[in-house]
Design an enzyme around this catalytic site. Sequence first.
Site, short mmCIF file in Angstrom:
data_model
loop_
_atom_site.label_atom_id
_atom_site.label_comp_id
_atom_site.label_asym_id
_atom_site.label_seq_id
_atom_site.Cartn_x
_atom_site.Cartn_y
_atom_site.Cartn_z
N HIS A 42 0.82 -1.22 0.00
CA HIS A 42 0.00 0.00 0.00
C HIS A 42 0.85 1.27 0.00
CE1 HIS A 42 -3.49 -2.52 0.90
NE2 HIS A 42 -2.77 -3.11 1.82
O1 RIB Z 1 -4.18 -0.28 5.36
C1 RIB Z 1 -2.84 -0.30 4.91
C2 RIB Z 1 -2.00 0.65 5.70
O2 RIB Z 1 -1.99 0.24 7.07
C3 RIB Z 1 -0.52 0.64 5.27
O3 RIB Z 1 0.04 1.89 5.52
C4 RIB Z 1 0.09 -0.38 6.18
O4 RIB Z 1 1.48 -0.18 6.39
C5 RIB Z 1 -0.67 -0.12 7.46
O5 RIB Z 1 -0.04 0.99 8.11
#
Ligand code: RIB
Length: 308
Positions: free
Chosen positions: A239
């Site tokens: 992500h």
């Molecule tokens: O939902 C995904 C996010 O939450 C990303 O930033 C992952 O590292 C967690 O922090």
Amino acid sequence: MARRIILDCDPGIDDSVALSIALFHKSLDVVAITAVEGNVPAELATKNVQTVVEQLDPPRLPRIGVATRNDNSDYRDACFIHGRDGLGEVGFVMAGHHQRHQSEKILCDEVRAAPGEIDIVCLGPLTNVARAIQRDPHFIENVGEIVMMGGSFNGIGNITQTAEFNIHCDPESAREVFHAPIKKTLIPLDITSQVQFSLSFIDQLPEESTSVGSFLRNVLPYLFRSYHQQLGQETVQIHDAIALLQLLEPELFELEAWAGDVEVKGQLTRGMTVFEKRQGRKTSHNLEVARVVDASAARQAVIKYLNR
Ligand code: RIB
Ligand code: CA
């Protein structure tokens, strides 16, 4: 002139991939990395930021901010995805232990020293940015813009049915940031989740002999195992690296202006991001939201930047 940024993050394996790109990209000047409680509790988030910087050994060393515990009584970490240590249980040994300042102080100090020049890239919960807004009345006018990985436009969460993890960790802080009169760009879960990486990604990493290649070959296998065992998925999502691409290749995304808010109550909806989707309403827009991504090009861009 390199774009000056502060990376606010909660490493976290996907945060580490984003750091592996940002710390070596010539168009970015990473002024500081401010740790925030999220994937792992505060103290470990700070330790992991330092560990990742030591392992990557970038050409320019950023300042490091210390994470503090958030005020959310129902906060829970994501060690089930990232490992008990947040970095794939590799067992890295952190070398130095330097005197550091709290993350919100570093955010305020750096932004005050360079009004309008520093953008903040939030790859974790929004606790530190909310605290910086509370700490310094001039923070809002001095910060450049904020790019955030978080929330969900379609209302489907990952840590609950309705909430994305970063927002769910600290909904009150997220709501404060959403309503702050600052230029904000949100890269939500429905966008970052479209970019899937298969096991072949490991073979496409830089050579083992490089700091990035060695580090990521150590931590990434754990992510594939946890996605398989915990989520029943054979591919993984990175992500935070996708959110970072919005700075490097904005043309990969289509942004739209929306009025967004954060639910801070609700048995089933706490931490949910809510957008005014009713036709003809005049609610003022407070966010640019990524609504489309070229997923294939984004995946290739992550591989390209890691191998630079
Ligand atoms: O939902 C995904 C996010 O939450 C990303 O930033 C992952 O590292 C967690 O922090
Ligand atoms: Ca993160």
